[in-house]
Design a protein around this motif. Structure first.
Motif, short mmCIF file in Angstrom:
data_model
loop_
_atom_site.label_atom_id
_atom_site.label_comp_id
_atom_site.label_asym_id
_atom_site.label_seq_id
_atom_site.Cartn_x
_atom_site.Cartn_y
_atom_site.Cartn_z
N LYS A 267 1.02 -1.12 -0.20
CA LYS A 267 0.17 0.13 -0.05
C LYS A 267 0.85 1.31 0.03
CE LYS A 267 -3.87 -2.14 2.31
NZ LYS A 267 -4.79 -2.16 3.70
N LEU A 268 1.89 1.13 0.73
CA LEU A 268 2.86 2.50 0.78
C LEU A 268 3.60 2.46 -0.60
CD1 LEU A 268 4.16 4.67 2.55
CD2 LEU A 268 6.09 2.83 3.19
N ARG A 269 3.88 1.70 -1.46
CA ARG A 269 4.60 1.80 -2.55
C ARG A 269 3.67 2.20 -3.49
NH1 ARG A 269 6.45 -3.49 -1.30
NH2 ARG A 269 8.83 -3.52 -0.95
N VAL A 270 2.19 2.04 -3.26
CA VAL A 270 1.03 2.80 -4.18
C VAL A 270 1.13 4.33 -3.88
CG1 VAL A 270 -1.39 2.70 -4.83
CG2 VAL A 270 -0.13 0.55 -4.80
N ALA A 271 1.22 4.37 -2.67
CA ALA A 271 0.91 5.79 -2.12
C ALA A 271 2.11 6.84 -2.38
CB ALA A 271 0.73 5.82 -0.59
N LEU A 272 3.20 6.11 -2.16
CA LEU A 272 4.44 7.12 -2.15
C LEU A 272 4.74 8.02 -3.67
CD1 LEU A 272 7.50 5.15 -0.74
CD2 LEU A 272 6.61 7.52 -0.19
N PRO A 273 4.23 7.55 -4.82
CA PRO A 273 4.15 8.33 -5.92
C PRO A 273 3.20 9.40 -5.89
CG PRO A 273 4.35 6.07 -6.65
CD PRO A 273 4.10 5.98 -5.22
N VAL A 274 2.09 9.02 -5.35
CA VAL A 274 1.12 10.03 -5.20
C VAL A 274 1.49 11.10 -4.15
CG1 VAL A 274 -1.19 10.40 -4.46
CG2 VAL A 274 -0.85 8.44 -5.51
N TRP A 275 1.96 10.63 -3.14
CA TRP A 275 2.53 11.77 -1.99
C TRP A 275 3.79 12.53 -2.88
CZ3 TRP A 275 2.91 7.65 2.08
CH2 TRP A 275 1.63 7.45 2.85
N GLY A 276 4.47 11.98 -3.45
CA GLY A 276 5.52 12.71 -4.23
C GLY A 276 5.01 13.72 -5.30
N GLU A 277 3.81 13.20 -5.97
CA GLU A 277 3.40 14.26 -6.89
C GLU A 277 2.91 15.53 -5.95
OE1 GLU A 277 3.02 14.62 -10.18
OE2 GLU A 277 4.59 13.11 -10.33
N GLU A 278 2.32 15.20 -4.69
CA GLU A 278 1.60 16.17 -3.76
C GLU A 278 2.65 17.12 -3.35
OE1 GLU A 278 -1.44 17.93 -1.20
OE2 GLU A 278 -1.31 16.85 -3.16
N GLY B 288 4.35 9.57 10.39
CA GLY B 288 3.77 8.55 10.82
C GLY B 288 4.08 7.15 10.21
N TRP B 289 4.18 7.21 8.67
CA TRP B 289 4.90 6.08 8.18
C TRP B 289 6.28 5.73 8.61
CZ3 TRP B 289 3.10 1.87 6.22
CH2 TRP B 289 1.72 1.62 5.81
N HIS B 290 6.97 7.08 8.55
CA HIS B 290 8.42 7.11 8.98
C HIS B 290 8.76 6.27 10.21
CE1 HIS B 290 12.56 8.06 9.87
NE2 HIS B 290 12.10 8.48 11.10
N ARG C 146 14.38 -0.29 4.39
CA ARG C 146 15.23 0.85 4.46
C ARG C 146 15.05 1.67 3.12
NH1 ARG C 146 18.45 -3.00 6.32
NH2 ARG C 146 19.52 -3.28 4.33
N VAL C 147 14.82 1.09 2.04
CA VAL C 147 14.40 1.82 0.72
C VAL C 147 13.23 2.63 0.95
CG1 VAL C 147 14.03 1.58 -1.75
CG2 VAL C 147 15.86 0.18 -0.70
N LEU C 148 12.19 2.23 1.19
CA LEU C 148 10.93 2.87 1.45
C LEU C 148 11.20 4.13 2.34
CD1 LEU C 148 8.25 0.07 1.66
CD2 LEU C 148 8.47 2.12 -0.12
N ARG C 149 11.77 3.83 3.65
CA ARG C 149 11.95 5.01 4.41
C ARG C 149 12.92 6.05 3.96
NH1 ARG C 149 15.14 6.01 8.87
NH2 ARG C 149 16.52 4.01 8.57
N GLY C 150 13.84 5.59 3.15
CA GLY C 150 14.77 6.51 2.54
C GLY C 150 13.92 7.46 1.32
N SER C 151 13.24 6.92 0.60
CA SER C 151 12.26 7.51 -0.15
C SER C 151 11.19 8.44 0.47
CB SER C 151 11.33 6.59 -1.10
OG SER C 151 12.30 5.90 -1.88
N LEU C 152 10.72 8.08 1.52
CA LEU C 152 9.89 8.79 2.49
C LEU C 152 10.58 9.99 2.96
CD1 LEU C 152 6.82 8.72 3.39
CD2 LEU C 152 7.64 7.56 5.24
N ASP C 153 11.50 9.61 3.62
CA ASP C 153 12.49 10.91 4.26
C ASP C 153 12.81 11.76 3.24
OD1 ASP C 153 12.07 9.53 6.83
OD2 ASP C 153 14.39 8.77 6.52
N ALA C 154 12.99 11.36 1.98
CA ALA C 154 13.70 12.76 1.01
C ALA C 154 12.52 13.32 0.65
CB ALA C 154 14.10 11.51 -0.35
#
Length: 111
Positions: free
Chosen positions: A18-29, A64-66, A86-94
């Motif tokens: 679910k997070l992998r699907v949400a990350l690109p949307v949040w990235g656009e936001e 929260g996800w972090h 770790r990869v997801l957390r790195g993307s989220l942190d960026a």
């Protein structure tokens, strides 16, 4: 600490999907918010309250996800799962860093 149980691993993998699907949307936001912040700064205008609320919500969700990813990372998971976390957390942190930088363009605005 005992190794993670398979039920826990399965749940984490579902949530990570679910997070992998949400990350690109949040990235656009995040990109949109950063652009709005830079435009407002160039025009010497304050960001409107709706935009600031969007920024706060995105930062709260990412925080929260972090925390969740950090907790998972501290568990004894298989190396492949630990690497994915770790990869997801790195993307989220960026993304969080970019949005925080945009928010900092507006002194006195708490995000």
């Amino acid at each position: 600490m005992a190794a993670m149980e398979q039920v826990q691993v399965d749940d984490i993998e579902k949530q990570m999907a679910k997070l992998r699907v949400a990350l690109p949307v949040w990235g656009e936001e995040a990109n949109d918010l950063v652009e709005l912040a830079h435009n407002a700064e160039r025009a010497a205008m304050q960001m409107d309250e709706r935009t600031l609320q969007r920024m706060r919500r995105l930062l709260q969700t990412a925080a929260g996800w972090h925390d969740t990813l950090l907790y998972w990372e501290q568990q004894q998971a298989a190396p492949a799962l630990s690497a994915d976390i770790r990869v997801l957390r790195g993307s989220l942190d960026a993304m969080r860093t970019e949005v925080n930088a945009a928010a900092s363009l507006f002194p006195g605005q708490e995000t």
